[in-house]
Design a protein around this motif. Sequence first.
Motif, PDB file in Angstrom:
ATOM      1  N   LEU A 192       8.483  -0.348  13.843  1.00 16.54           N
ATOM      2  CA  LEU A 192       7.893  -0.221  15.570  1.00 16.54           C
ATOM      3  C   LEU A 192       5.849  -0.568  15.203  1.00 16.54           C
ATOM      4  O   LEU A 192       5.822  -2.210  15.705  1.00 16.54           O
ATOM      5  CB  LEU A 192       7.863   0.624  16.379  1.00 16.54           C
ATOM      6  N   VAL A 193       5.642   0.045  13.827  1.00 18.07           N
ATOM      7  CA  VAL A 193       4.279  -0.210  13.965  1.00 18.07           C
ATOM      8  C   VAL A 193       4.465  -1.612  13.196  1.00 18.07           C
ATOM      9  O   VAL A 193       3.508  -2.249  12.909  1.00 18.07           O
ATOM     10  CB  VAL A 193       3.716   0.931  12.635  1.00 18.07           C
ATOM     11  N   GLY A 194       5.656  -2.300  12.126  1.00 16.37           N
ATOM     12  CA  GLY A 194       5.583  -3.543  12.195  1.00 16.37           C
ATOM     13  C   GLY A 194       5.325  -4.673  13.365  1.00 16.37           C
ATOM     14  O   GLY A 194       5.294  -5.843  13.164  1.00 16.37           O
ATOM     15  N   ASP A 195       5.772  -4.433  14.119  1.00 12.35           N
ATOM     16  CA  ASP A 195       5.768  -5.178  14.996  1.00 12.35           C
ATOM     17  C   ASP A 195       4.848  -4.856  15.791  1.00 12.35           C
ATOM     18  O   ASP A 195       4.163  -6.616  16.629  1.00 12.35           O
ATOM     19  CB  ASP A 195       7.386  -4.715  16.520  1.00 12.35           C
ATOM     20  N   ILE A 196       3.683  -4.341  15.846  1.00 10.44           N
ATOM     21  CA  ILE A 196       2.691  -4.047  16.598  1.00 10.44           C
ATOM     22  C   ILE A 196       1.471  -4.640  15.551  1.00 10.44           C
ATOM     23  O   ILE A 196       0.655  -5.629  15.768  1.00 10.44           O
ATOM     24  CB  ILE A 196       1.841  -3.073  16.762  1.00 10.44           C
ATOM     25  N   ALA A 197       1.555  -4.687  13.823  1.00 10.36           N
ATOM     26  CA  ALA A 197      -0.279  -5.231  13.121  1.00 10.36           C
ATOM     27  C   ALA A 197       0.612  -6.286  12.957  1.00 10.36           C
ATOM     28  O   ALA A 197       1.115  -7.105  13.169  1.00 10.36           O
ATOM     29  CB  ALA A 197       1.262  -4.334  11.654  1.00 10.36           C
ATOM     30  N   ARG A 198      -0.657  -6.655  12.660  1.00  6.80           N
ATOM     31  CA  ARG A 198      -1.062  -8.219  11.628  1.00  6.80           C
ATOM     32  C   ARG A 198      -1.452  -8.682  10.708  1.00  6.80           C
ATOM     33  O   ARG A 198      -1.385  -9.333  10.226  1.00  6.80           O
ATOM     34  CB  ARG A 198      -2.046  -8.413  13.337  1.00  6.80           C
ATOM     35  N   LEU A 199      -1.624  -7.251  10.029  1.00  8.50           N
ATOM     36  CA  LEU A 199      -1.805  -7.065   8.486  1.00  8.50           C
ATOM     37  C   LEU A 199      -0.870  -6.604   7.874  1.00  8.50           C
ATOM     38  O   LEU A 199      -0.652  -5.243   8.398  1.00  8.50           O
ATOM     39  CB  LEU A 199      -3.241  -6.421   8.276  1.00  8.50           C
ATOM     40  N   HIS A 200      -0.835  -6.145   7.417  1.00  7.47           N
ATOM     41  CA  HIS A 200       0.380  -5.821   6.386  1.00  7.47           C
ATOM     42  C   HIS A 200       1.202  -5.843   4.852  1.00  7.47           C
ATOM     43  O   HIS A 200       0.344  -6.330   4.798  1.00  7.47           O
ATOM     44  CB  HIS A 200       2.337  -6.712   6.627  1.00  7.47           C
ATOM     45  N   PHE A 201       0.749  -4.637   4.955  1.00  8.58           N
ATOM     46  CA  PHE A 201       0.135  -3.804   3.085  1.00  8.58           C
ATOM     47  C   PHE A 201       1.346  -3.860   2.384  1.00  8.58           C
ATOM     48  O   PHE A 201       1.287  -2.415   2.266  1.00  8.58           O
ATOM     49  CB  PHE A 201      -0.967  -3.350   2.708  1.00  8.58           C
ATOM     50  N   SER A 202       2.365  -4.609   2.130  1.00  9.58           N
ATOM     51  CA  SER A 202       3.171  -3.760   1.275  1.00  9.58           C
ATOM     52  C   SER A 202       3.501  -3.214  -0.185  1.00  9.58           C
ATOM     53  O   SER A 202       2.612  -4.198  -1.071  1.00  9.58           O
ATOM     54  CB  SER A 202       4.404  -5.125   1.454  1.00  9.58           C
ATOM     55  N   PRO A 203       3.595  -2.158  -0.548  1.00  8.48           N
ATOM     56  CA  PRO A 203       3.680  -1.376  -1.919  1.00  8.48           C
ATOM     57  C   PRO A 203       4.102  -2.720  -2.895  1.00  8.48           C
ATOM     58  O   PRO A 203       3.677  -2.921  -3.741  1.00  8.48           O
ATOM     59  CB  PRO A 203       4.449   0.045  -1.921  1.00  8.48           C
ATOM     60  N   THR A 204       5.889  -3.250  -2.700  1.00  6.89           N
ATOM     61  CA  THR A 204       6.112  -3.495  -3.181  1.00  6.89           C
ATOM     62  C   THR A 204       6.179  -5.418  -3.032  1.00  6.89           C
ATOM     63  O   THR A 204       7.087  -5.197  -1.299  1.00  6.89           O
ATOM     64  CB  THR A 204       7.744  -3.236  -4.022  1.00  6.89           C
ATOM     65  N   VAL A 205       7.596  -6.234  -3.834  1.00  2.00           N
ATOM     66  CA  VAL A 205       7.753  -7.375  -3.499  1.00  2.00           C
ATOM     67  C   VAL A 205       8.874  -7.270  -2.522  1.00  2.00           C
ATOM     68  O   VAL A 205       9.160  -7.978  -1.546  1.00  2.00           O
ATOM     69  CB  VAL A 205       8.031  -8.454  -5.160  1.00  2.00           C
ATOM     70  N   ALA A 206       9.783  -6.031  -2.517  1.00  5.25           N
ATOM     71  CA  ALA A 206      11.037  -6.499  -2.050  1.00  5.25           C
ATOM     72  C   ALA A 206      10.328  -5.832  -0.459  1.00  5.25           C
ATOM     73  O   ALA A 206      11.205  -6.057   0.711  1.00  5.25           O
ATOM     74  CB  ALA A 206      11.342  -4.604  -2.782  1.00  5.25           C
ATOM     75  N   ASN A 207       9.700  -4.701  -0.230  1.00  2.25           N
ATOM     76  CA  ASN A 207       8.872  -4.567   1.200  1.00  2.25           C
ATOM     77  C   ASN A 207       8.280  -5.815   1.777  1.00  2.25           C
ATOM     78  O   ASN A 207       8.708  -5.522   2.859  1.00  2.25           O
ATOM     79  CB  ASN A 207       7.646  -3.579   0.879  1.00  2.25           C
ATOM     80  N   ALA A 208       7.750  -6.733   0.329  1.00  2.00           N
ATOM     81  CA  ALA A 208       6.611  -7.916   1.351  1.00  2.00           C
ATOM     82  C   ALA A 208       8.361  -8.996   2.210  1.00  2.00           C
ATOM     83  O   ALA A 208       8.093  -9.103   3.360  1.00  2.00           O
ATOM     84  CB  ALA A 208       6.260  -8.310   0.772  1.00  2.00           C
ATOM     85  N   GLU A 209       9.248  -8.551   1.013  1.00  2.00           N
ATOM     86  CA  GLU A 209      10.719  -9.793   2.017  1.00  2.00           C
ATOM     87  C   GLU A 209      11.552  -9.306   3.119  1.00  2.00           C
ATOM     88  O   GLU A 209      11.993 -10.007   3.335  1.00  2.00           O
ATOM     89  CB  GLU A 209      11.877  -9.645   0.638  1.00  2.00           C
ATOM     90  N   ASN A 210      11.128  -7.894   3.436  1.00  2.00           N
ATOM     91  CA  ASN A 210      11.646  -7.748   4.728  1.00  2.00           C
ATOM     92  C   ASN A 210      11.310  -8.104   5.346  1.00  2.00           C
ATOM     93  O   ASN A 210      11.740  -8.141   6.464  1.00  2.00           O
ATOM     94  CB  ASN A 210      11.965  -6.044   4.742  1.00  2.00           C
TER      95      ASN A 210
END
Length: 210
Positions: free
Chosen positions: A141-159
């Motif tokens: 749900l936070v992923g739907d709200i946020a406009r800046l996404h700080f991912s720990p890994t490449v796999a997280n960013a790909e999700n």
Amino acid sequence: SLPMKKIMLVFFFFSEAIKMCPLVIELKSRDNVQTVVCVTGQHRQMLDSVMEIFELKAEYDLDIMEKQQTLSTITTKTILGMDRVLEEAKPDLVLVHGDTTTTFAGALAAFYHKVCVGHVEAGLRTYDMYSPFPEEMNRTLVGDIARLHFSPTVANAENLRKEAVQGEIFITGNTVIDAMRTTVRDDFVFRNPQLNAMDFGKRVITLTCH
């Protein structure tokens, strides 16, 4: 010169504090950023000890802890407390961390006030809404709200890219490593004598669990 930005960091558990405090320290070193910290006060003693280690104090403390609290009380008390804080502080950006119920409630409160949300440790997924519960749904749900996404890994960013989230995605690494680098000292003495006797010249695995 860039205009002054006011950034509010909201965190809940002591474990979130460990991962967010290095970010607070970095932001406070920037001349063009005014940094405001808001804690919700869960796990009071452990949270306070972490803040003490990093020599930080929160500008706002919602102090929501109560006996036999439920997810619903955490959510409602956080949103109501954040209403007051957001009205007073008027931040340009709210940063939340991870996947707790406070993370979701803090992000939702910021959304209601039309304040941009940045999600630290974004993109972790199991794709089972009940595992872990309620963390998987909170971070989705936070992923739907946020406009800046700080991912720990490449796999997280790909999700996040697969989910076509709005906003920008950054691969930043895990801030717990920054916390370790911030707090490690050559002359540090543990309270536990067994830890002082260990040979840290060898590889040592650190494990946290609850």
